[in-house]
Design a protein around this motif. Sequence first.
Motif, PDB file in Angstrom:
ATOM      1  N   TRP A   1       0.922  -1.274   0.042  1.00  0.00           N
ATOM      2  CA  TRP A   1       0.029   0.024  -0.202  1.00  0.00           C
ATOM      3  C   TRP A   1       0.787   1.244   0.079  1.00  0.00           C
ATOM      4  CZ3 TRP A   1      -1.084   4.005   3.914  1.00  0.00           C
ATOM      5  CH2 TRP A   1      -2.451   4.497   3.446  1.00  0.00           C
ATOM      6  N   MET A   2       2.038   1.189   0.794  1.00  0.00           N
ATOM      7  CA  MET A   2       2.934   2.164   0.710  1.00  0.00           C
ATOM      8  C   MET A   2       4.588   1.810   0.922  1.00  0.00           C
ATOM      9  SD  MET A   2       3.407   5.321   3.693  1.00  0.00           S
ATOM     10  CE  MET A   2       1.844   6.108   3.021  1.00  0.00           C
ATOM     11  N   VAL A   3       5.320   2.402  -0.089  1.00  0.00           N
ATOM     12  CA  VAL A   3       6.674   2.094  -0.140  1.00  0.00           C
ATOM     13  C   VAL A   3       7.404   3.213   0.661  1.00  0.00           C
ATOM     14  CG1 VAL A   3       8.868   1.790  -1.314  1.00  0.00           C
ATOM     15  CG2 VAL A   3       6.511   0.918  -1.973  1.00  0.00           C
ATOM     16  N   VAL A   4       8.213   3.059   1.711  1.00  0.00           N
ATOM     17  CA  VAL A   4       8.777   4.244   2.416  1.00  0.00           C
ATOM     18  C   VAL A   4      10.358   3.931   2.284  1.00  0.00           C
ATOM     19  CG1 VAL A   4       9.016   5.266   4.570  1.00  0.00           C
ATOM     20  CG2 VAL A   4       7.157   4.138   3.969  1.00  0.00           C
ATOM     21  N   GLU A   5      10.869   5.156   1.724  1.00  0.00           N
ATOM     22  CA  GLU A   5      12.437   5.257   1.849  1.00  0.00           C
ATOM     23  C   GLU A   5      12.844   6.256   2.709  1.00  0.00           C
ATOM     24  OE1 GLU A   5      16.266   4.341   0.759  1.00  0.00           O
ATOM     25  OE2 GLU A   5      14.519   3.298   0.050  1.00  0.00           O
ATOM     26  N   CYS A   6      13.792   5.707   3.597  1.00  0.00           N
ATOM     27  CA  CYS A   6      14.219   6.551   4.669  1.00  0.00           C
ATOM     28  C   CYS A   6      15.744   6.886   4.554  1.00  0.00           C
ATOM     29  CB  CYS A   6      14.185   5.768   6.187  1.00  0.00           C
ATOM     30  SG  CYS A   6      12.342   5.420   6.599  1.00  0.00           S
ATOM     31  N   LYS A   7      16.098   8.034   4.720  1.00  0.00           N
ATOM     32  CA  LYS A   7      17.582   8.533   4.489  1.00  0.00           C
ATOM     33  C   LYS A   7      18.027   9.042   5.975  1.00  0.00           C
ATOM     34  CE  LYS A   7      18.358   6.915   0.713  1.00  0.00           C
ATOM     35  NZ  LYS A   7      19.024   5.700   0.333  1.00  0.00           N
ATOM     36  N   ALA A   8      19.379   9.165   6.219  1.00  0.00           N
ATOM     37  CA  ALA A   8      19.760   9.858   7.604  1.00  0.00           C
ATOM     38  C   ALA A   8      19.222  11.493   7.373  1.00  0.00           C
ATOM     39  CB  ALA A   8      21.098   9.656   7.380  1.00  0.00           C
ATOM     40  N   ALA A   9      19.087  11.997   8.434  1.00  0.00           N
ATOM     41  CA  ALA A   9      18.611  13.375   8.515  1.00  0.00           C
ATOM     42  C   ALA A   9      19.593  14.248   7.744  1.00  0.00           C
ATOM     43  CB  ALA A   9      18.444  13.928  10.246  1.00  0.00           C
ATOM     44  N   ASP A  10      20.932  14.104   7.832  1.00  0.00           N
ATOM     45  CA  ASP A  10      21.652  14.842   7.231  1.00  0.00           C
ATOM     46  C   ASP A  10      21.935  14.974   5.687  1.00  0.00           C
ATOM     47  OD1 ASP A  10      23.097  12.744   7.435  1.00  0.00           O
ATOM     48  OD2 ASP A  10      24.828  13.783   8.195  1.00  0.00           O
ATOM     49  N   ARG A  11      21.312  13.816   5.120  1.00  0.00           N
ATOM     50  CA  ARG A  11      21.180  13.513   3.427  1.00  0.00           C
ATOM     51  C   ARG A  11      20.214  14.238   3.029  1.00  0.00           C
ATOM     52  NH1 ARG A  11      21.535   7.758   0.476  1.00  0.00           N
ATOM     53  NH2 ARG A  11      21.541   8.816  -1.407  1.00  0.00           N
ATOM     54  N   PRO A  12      20.223  15.070   1.844  1.00  0.00           N
ATOM     55  CA  PRO A  12      19.140  15.697   1.408  1.00  0.00           C
ATOM     56  C   PRO A  12      18.295  14.663   0.397  1.00  0.00           C
ATOM     57  CG  PRO A  12      21.205  16.535   0.703  1.00  0.00           C
ATOM     58  CD  PRO A  12      21.878  15.553   1.249  1.00  0.00           C
ATOM     59  N   ILE A  13      17.058  14.867   0.356  1.00  0.00           N
ATOM     60  CA  ILE A  13      16.214  14.084  -0.535  1.00  0.00           C
ATOM     61  C   ILE A  13      16.567  14.579  -1.948  1.00  0.00           C
ATOM     62  CG2 ILE A  13      14.121  13.242  -1.134  1.00  0.00           C
ATOM     63  CD1 ILE A  13      14.681  12.332   1.783  1.00  0.00           C
ATOM     64  N   SER A  14      17.387  13.742  -2.652  1.00  0.00           N
ATOM     65  CA  SER A  14      17.704  13.994  -4.170  1.00  0.00           C
ATOM     66  C   SER A  14      16.779  13.336  -5.125  1.00  0.00           C
ATOM     67  CB  SER A  14      18.955  13.539  -4.361  1.00  0.00           C
ATOM     68  OG  SER A  14      19.105  12.370  -4.093  1.00  0.00           O
ATOM     69  N   GLN A  15      17.326  13.607  -6.434  1.00  0.00           N
ATOM     70  CA  GLN A  15      16.288  13.005  -7.385  1.00  0.00           C
ATOM     71  C   GLN A  15      16.962  11.501  -7.545  1.00  0.00           C
ATOM     72  OE1 GLN A  15      17.070  14.668 -11.231  1.00  0.00           O
ATOM     73  NE2 GLN A  15      15.334  13.494 -12.403  1.00  0.00           N
ATOM     74  N   GLU A  16      18.098  11.030  -6.844  1.00  0.00           N
ATOM     75  CA  GLU A  16      18.551   9.935  -6.941  1.00  0.00           C
ATOM     76  C   GLU A  16      17.660   8.950  -5.653  1.00  0.00           C
ATOM     77  OE1 GLU A  16      22.482   7.537  -5.421  1.00  0.00           O
ATOM     78  OE2 GLU A  16      22.674   9.510  -6.312  1.00  0.00           O
ATOM     79  N   VAL A  17      17.516   9.756  -4.717  1.00  0.00           N
ATOM     80  CA  VAL A  17      16.790   8.948  -3.907  1.00  0.00           C
ATOM     81  C   VAL A  17      15.231   8.717  -4.455  1.00  0.00           C
ATOM     82  CG1 VAL A  17      15.910   9.350  -1.520  1.00  0.00           C
ATOM     83  CG2 VAL A  17      18.024  10.046  -1.894  1.00  0.00           C
ATOM     84  N   SER A  18      14.700   9.484  -4.846  1.00  0.00           N
ATOM     85  CA  SER A  18      13.443   9.526  -5.528  1.00  0.00           C
ATOM     86  C   SER A  18      13.122   8.501  -6.385  1.00  0.00           C
ATOM     87  CB  SER A  18      12.620  10.782  -6.045  1.00  0.00           C
ATOM     88  OG  SER A  18      12.737  11.777  -5.177  1.00  0.00           O
ATOM     89  N   PHE A  19      14.338   8.456  -7.338  1.00  0.00           N
ATOM     90  CA  PHE A  19      14.428   7.577  -8.345  1.00  0.00           C
ATOM     91  C   PHE A  19      14.249   5.934  -7.685  1.00  0.00           C
ATOM     92  CE2 PHE A  19      16.855   4.487 -11.048  1.00  0.00           C
ATOM     93  CZ  PHE A  19      16.130   4.573 -12.202  1.00  0.00           C
ATOM     94  N   GLN A  20      15.463   5.827  -6.678  1.00  0.00           N
ATOM     95  CA  GLN A  20      15.488   4.648  -5.994  1.00  0.00           C
ATOM     96  C   GLN A  20      14.113   4.247  -5.415  1.00  0.00           C
ATOM     97  OE1 GLN A  20      17.742   4.868  -2.407  1.00  0.00           O
ATOM     98  NE2 GLN A  20      17.675   2.739  -2.003  1.00  0.00           N
ATOM     99  N   ALA A  21      13.267   4.931  -4.745  1.00  0.00           N
ATOM    100  CA  ALA A  21      11.891   4.740  -4.417  1.00  0.00           C
ATOM    101  C   ALA A  21      11.007   4.262  -5.324  1.00  0.00           C
ATOM    102  CB  ALA A  21      11.366   5.873  -3.588  1.00  0.00           C
ATOM    103  N   ALA A  22      11.079   4.945  -6.612  1.00  0.00           N
ATOM    104  CA  ALA A  22      10.361   4.656  -7.744  1.00  0.00           C
ATOM    105  C   ALA A  22      10.750   3.182  -8.285  1.00  0.00           C
ATOM    106  CB  ALA A  22      10.476   5.522  -8.839  1.00  0.00           C
ATOM    107  N   VAL A  23      12.062   2.736  -8.262  1.00  0.00           N
ATOM    108  CA  VAL A  23      12.303   1.455  -8.673  1.00  0.00           C
ATOM    109  C   VAL A  23      11.831   0.477  -7.854  1.00  0.00           C
ATOM    110  CG1 VAL A  23      14.425  -0.084  -8.850  1.00  0.00           C
ATOM    111  CG2 VAL A  23      14.487   2.364  -9.919  1.00  0.00           C
ATOM    112  N   TYR A  24      11.788   0.767  -6.480  1.00  0.00           N
ATOM    113  CA  TYR A  24      11.313  -0.406  -5.736  1.00  0.00           C
ATOM    114  C   TYR A  24       9.901  -0.764  -5.892  1.00  0.00           C
ATOM    115  CZ  TYR A  24      15.258   0.012  -2.722  1.00  0.00           C
ATOM    116  OH  TYR A  24      16.619  -0.085  -2.221  1.00  0.00           O
ATOM    117  N   ASN A  25       9.126   0.775  -6.194  1.00  0.00           N
ATOM    118  CA  ASN A  25       7.664   0.798  -6.434  1.00  0.00           C
ATOM    119  C   ASN A  25       7.278   0.162  -7.974  1.00  0.00           C
ATOM    120  OD1 ASN A  25       5.302   0.883  -5.137  1.00  0.00           O
ATOM    121  ND2 ASN A  25       4.755   2.611  -6.283  1.00  0.00           N
TER     122      ASN A  25
END
Length: 148
Positions: A85-109
């Motif tokens: 129902w929901m895929v969650v991608e977590c990163k460390a607080a000091d790591r910005p949410i980048s296009q690469e991170v968004s792509f990673q979540a999209a690949v999983y989904n």
Amino acid sequence: MHKLNLPAYAYRLKKADGKVWIFDGIRKKYVVLTPEEWVRQHLINYLINHKRYPRGLIRVEAGLTFNSIGKRTDVVVLDREGKAWMVVECKAADRPISQEVSFQAAVYNASLKAPFILITNGMNHYCFEVDFSDDGIRTRSEIPDYPK
């Protein structure tokens, strides 16, 4: 660890083998406390205790296959039929949410086909609703409540 943009909670820590460990209530064991794990445990607490997500329908580090390659999602929330129902991608607080991170979540989904994707570093949370009928993605202003 960083103060997060998520509610504080009474987490359980222990020291062993020269490391700090945090108790994961989903996996029912202590895991090494990394900056990403700090975010994941706070997010899980928020989903369960503030958004009323069913504890039994949350999977942590669930395995999946994408293009014959094994991957592990940070968190997957299942619906009542056992589908993602929901895929969650977590990163460390000091790591910005980048296009690469968004792509990673999209690949999983791409494998899981969950209608929601949540990406967080504990400071910023980005939630998307996926419409598979037209491959559309809509940004949500908040994390959705779990359906009743």
